[in-house]
Design an enzyme around this catalytic site. Structure first.
Site, PDB file in Angstrom:
ATOM      1  N   ARG A  59      62.314  10.323  12.384  1.00  0.00           N
ATOM      2  CA  ARG A  59      61.557  10.094  13.624  1.00  0.00           C
ATOM      3  C   ARG A  59      61.373  11.423  14.369  1.00  0.00           C
ATOM      4  O   ARG A  59      60.420  11.596  15.115  1.00  0.00           O
ATOM      5  CB  ARG A  59      62.254   9.070  14.527  1.00  0.00           C
ATOM      6  CG  ARG A  59      61.694   9.011  15.950  1.00  0.00           C
ATOM      7  CD  ARG A  59      61.789   7.644  16.615  1.00  0.00           C
ATOM      8  NE  ARG A  59      63.127   7.086  16.580  1.00  0.00           N
ATOM      9  CZ  ARG A  59      64.154   7.531  17.331  1.00  0.00           C
ATOM     10  NH1 ARG A  59      63.997   8.528  18.186  1.00  0.00           N
ATOM     11  NH2 ARG A  59      65.342   6.965  17.233  1.00  0.00           N
ATOM     12  N   TYR A 112      36.652   9.748  24.154  1.00  0.00           N
ATOM     13  CA  TYR A 112      36.845   8.672  23.183  1.00  0.00           C
ATOM     14  C   TYR A 112      37.277   7.393  23.918  1.00  0.00           C
ATOM     15  O   TYR A 112      38.013   7.463  24.913  1.00  0.00           O
ATOM     16  CB  TYR A 112      37.925   9.128  22.186  1.00  0.00           C
ATOM     17  CG  TYR A 112      38.250   8.111  21.141  1.00  0.00           C
ATOM     18  CD1 TYR A 112      37.389   7.859  20.081  1.00  0.00           C
ATOM     19  CD2 TYR A 112      39.441   7.387  21.202  1.00  0.00           C
ATOM     20  CE1 TYR A 112      37.698   6.923  19.111  1.00  0.00           C
ATOM     21  CE2 TYR A 112      39.762   6.447  20.231  1.00  0.00           C
ATOM     22  CZ  TYR A 112      38.889   6.214  19.201  1.00  0.00           C
ATOM     23  OH  TYR A 112      39.201   5.289  18.253  1.00  0.00           O
ATOM     24  N   ASP A 184      40.172  17.727  23.216  1.00  0.00           N
ATOM     25  CA  ASP A 184      40.115  16.937  21.988  1.00  0.00           C
ATOM     26  C   ASP A 184      39.082  17.595  21.080  1.00  0.00           C
ATOM     27  O   ASP A 184      37.884  17.589  21.375  1.00  0.00           O
ATOM     28  CB  ASP A 184      39.734  15.485  22.329  1.00  0.00           C
ATOM     29  CG  ASP A 184      39.722  14.565  21.101  1.00  0.00           C
ATOM     30  OD1 ASP A 184      39.514  15.074  19.980  1.00  0.00           O
ATOM     31  OD2 ASP A 184      39.890  13.342  21.268  1.00  0.00           O
ATOM     32  N   LYS A 209      40.312  11.671  11.108  1.00  0.00           N
ATOM     33  CA  LYS A 209      38.897  11.977  10.870  1.00  0.00           C
ATOM     34  C   LYS A 209      38.777  13.159   9.912  1.00  0.00           C
ATOM     35  O   LYS A 209      39.251  13.070   8.802  1.00  0.00           O
ATOM     36  CB  LYS A 209      38.208  12.225  12.219  1.00  0.00           C
ATOM     37  CG  LYS A 209      38.572  11.195  13.306  1.00  0.00           C
ATOM     38  CD  LYS A 209      38.081   9.795  12.995  1.00  0.00           C
ATOM     39  CE  LYS A 209      38.634   8.717  13.932  1.00  0.00           C
ATOM     40  NZ  LYS A 209      38.503   8.965  15.349  1.00  0.00           N
TER      41      LYS A 209
HETATM   42  C1  LIG Z   1      39.141   8.503  16.487  1.00  0.00           C
HETATM   43  C2  LIG Z   1      39.282   9.383  17.631  1.00  0.00           C
HETATM   44  C3  LIG Z   1      40.442   9.378  18.415  1.00  0.00           C
HETATM   45  C4  LIG Z   1      41.581   8.410  18.159  1.00  0.00           C
HETATM   46  O1  LIG Z   1      42.199   8.658  16.923  1.00  0.00           O
HETATM   47  P1  LIG Z   1      42.959   7.540  16.062  1.00  0.00           P
HETATM   48  O2  LIG Z   1      43.466   8.316  14.893  1.00  0.00           O
HETATM   49  O3  LIG Z   1      41.960   6.484  15.724  1.00  0.00           O
HETATM   50  O4  LIG Z   1      44.054   7.002  16.919  1.00  0.00           O
HETATM   51  C5  LIG Z   1      40.519  10.264  19.470  1.00  0.00           C
HETATM   52  N1  LIG Z   1      39.523  11.120  19.762  1.00  0.00           N
HETATM   53  C6  LIG Z   1      38.394  11.147  19.035  1.00  0.00           C
HETATM   54  C7  LIG Z   1      37.308  12.103  19.407  1.00  0.00           C
HETATM   55  C8  LIG Z   1      38.223  10.294  17.952  1.00  0.00           C
HETATM   56  O5  LIG Z   1      37.087  10.317  17.248  1.00  0.00           O
END
Ligand SMILES: *Cc1c(COP(=O)(O)O)cnc(C)c1O
Length: 393
Positions: A59, A112, A184, A209
C-alpha cells in the site's frame, strides 16, 4: 514551444533501469507480494523509517510500482513522482492533502467531470472556498487569484472542446499570491507539454489514457516539487489509493512507446482535423493545431505537439450523431481516450451526460458534438472511414 525536449524515447526505457536491475531482468518482473520480509530486524527498522531503501508493504511502496514513478519523474523533469490507483485518485488525494477548511481554491470550469464534482460538491463540504472561472477569461482568473489562492488548478487542453489555457501566465500570478499550481496534463502528456517547465508546481495525469495507451489498465500520476509530493504521498499511504503492481507494469510497458505513439497521434489528429474542417456536413472543428483555433498562439508557445484529441460539431442536431457513430468502422463507440485505437463518443452521452441541454450550451458544448480520440491507425483508413460515415448521414 517550450525548453529543449528531453529525449523521451531513451528516458522511458532507461530512467528507472539502474535502480531496478538487481536480478539483471531485461523486462521488469511483477512483484505481486503484499509485504517484504527481513531476516535482520535492524535492517527492517531502517527501511521502515526510510533510512535505507527497500519496501515494507505494497500500500506504501512496491518494487514494480516504484520504477513507473521513477520513469514518470524523469519524463516530467520532476523532483518526485508518486502513483495512484486511478487518475481521479491522483486528483482527489492531491486536492484533499493540500486543501483544508478556510483555504481557497481557484480553478477553471472546464475540468474533467470527476474533478469538477470535487470542486462543486466535496471540497465545499470540507469548508474549502472554491472559485470556478471561465476557462478562457484569464483576466477573471487572475482577479480570483488575487482574492486568495492556496491552489490554482488548471487542465489544458480541456475536454471536450480543446481549450488551451496559458499555464505560464497564470502560474506567475498564482505564485505572487503563494498559490500552489496544479495542472492536469492528461491530454498532452510530457511529450507534448511539460507544465513544470512552464511554472507549475505539480502535474497530475490519468495514466489510464495516453501513458498506458492501450485501454487495459487504470492509474494516476502526480509529479512535481518534492515537499508537496511527499505531503500527498503521506495522505495516499493512509487513504489507500495505491496503484497495483500489475497495472504499474502495464503502464510502464505502455510508456516505452509513449514518444512514438504521441508523434503518430499528433500527425493523425492534424490530418483528421484538416479533413473535417473542409467537410460540408461538419459545422466546426475544435483542435489546437488548426490556425483558426481560439488559442492556437498559446498552443504553439507551450506545446511541442497538439495531441490526438479533437472534437467536431455536425451540422444539425443530435440525431446526426446517432446516424454517424454506427457507420464508423475504425472507432470504438466508447468512453475514455488516449488509446492506440480510435475512440469516439458524444459528450452528451459520456462526459457531460448529467448536464441539461442549457448547461451544455452554457459551456459551449453543441448537442451535435462528437469527441474523437484519434488512434495510431493508418490515417488514410480513418479519413476514408469518416468520409463514408459522413456520406451516410
Ligand atoms: C480520464 C480523466 C481523468 C480521470 O482519470 P481516471 O483514470 O478515469 O480516474 C482525469 N482527468 C482527465 C483529463 C481525464 O481525461
Amino acid at each position: 514551444m517550450t525548453e529543449q525536449s528531453r529525449r523521451f524515447g531513451t528516458l522511458a526505457l532507461w530512467a528507472a533501469h539502474r535502480e531496478t536491475a538487481a536480478e539483471k531482468d531485461v523486462a521488469l518482473p511483477i512483484h505481486h507480494s503484499v509485504s517484504f520480509a527481513y531476516d535482520d530486524v535492524d535492517e527492517w527498522f531502517d527501511v521502515a523509517v526510510g533510512k535505507r531503501p527497500g519496501h515494507i508493504y505494497s500500500r506504501n511502496t512496491n518494487p514494480t510500482v516504484r520504477p513507473l514513478e521513477l520513469t514518470m519523474r524523469a519524463l516530467d523533469g520532476a523532483e518526485e513522482c508518486i502513483s495512484f490507483s486511478t487518475g481521479m485518485a491522483a486528483i482527489s488525494n492531491t486536492l484533499f492533502a493540500l486543501l483544508g477548511p478556510g483555504d481557497r481554491a481557484v480553478a477553471i470550469k472546464d475540468t474533467y467531470g470527476g474533478t469538477n464534482k470535487i470542486f462543486l460538491e466535496f471540497l465545499p463540504r470540507n469548508n474549502v472556498d472554491v472559485a470556478l472561472c471561465d476557462t478562457l477569461d484569464f483576466e477573471a482568473i487572475e482577479a480570483e487569484i488575487r482574492k486568495g489562492c492556496k491552489v490554482l488548478y488548471l487542465e489544458t487542453p480541456t475536454n471536450p472542446t480543446l481549450k488551451v489555457v496559458d499555464i505560464a501566465r497564470l502560474a506567475r500570478v498564482a505564485h505572487e499570491h503563494r498559490g500552489i499550481v496544479i495542472v492536469d496534463n492528461t491530454f498532452a502528456t510530457p511529450v507534448n507539454q511539460r507544465p513544470l517547465e512552464l511554472g507549475a508546481d505539480l502535474v497530475v495525469y490519468s495514466a489510464t489514457k495516453y501513458l498506458n495507451g492501450h485501454s487495459d489498465a487504470m492509474g494516476g500520476i502526480l509529479s512535481g516539487a518534492k515537499d508537496l509530493v511527499d505531503r500527498v504521498f503521506h495522505y495516499r499511504e493512509i487513504n489507500g489509493a495505491a496503484l497495483h503492481a500489475h497495472s504499474a507494469y502495464m503502464i510502464l510497458r505502455g510508456l516505452k512507446t509513449l514518444e512514438l505513439r504521441i508523434k503518430r497521434h499528433n500527425e493523425n489528429a492534424q490530418q483528421v482535423a484538416e479533413y473535417l474542417r473542409e467537410h460540408d456536413k461538419v459545422e466546426s472543428v475544435f483542435y489546437p493545431g488548426l490556425p483558426e483555433h481560439a488559442n492556437h498562439d498559446i498552443a504553439c508557445r507551450q506545446m511541442d505537439g497538439f495531441g490526438g484529441m479533437l472534437s467536431f460539431a455536425l451540422r444539425g442536431d443530435f440525431d446526426q450523431v446517432k446516424l454517424l457513430l454506427p457507420r464508423l468502422r475504425y472507432s470504438h463507440n466508447a468512453a475514455s481516450l488516449g488509446s492506440v485505437s480510435t475512440l469516439v463518443g458524444p459528450p452528451r452521452v459520456t462526459s457531460h451526460v448529467e448536464l441539461s441541454m442549457e448547461e451544455r450550451r452554457a459551456m459551449g458544448i453543441p448537442e451535435s458534438l462528437v469527441r474523437y480520440s484519434v488512434g495510431i491507425e493508418n490515417v488514410e483508413d480513418l479519413l476514408a472511414d469518416l468520409a463514408s460515415g459522413l456520406a451516410g448521414i
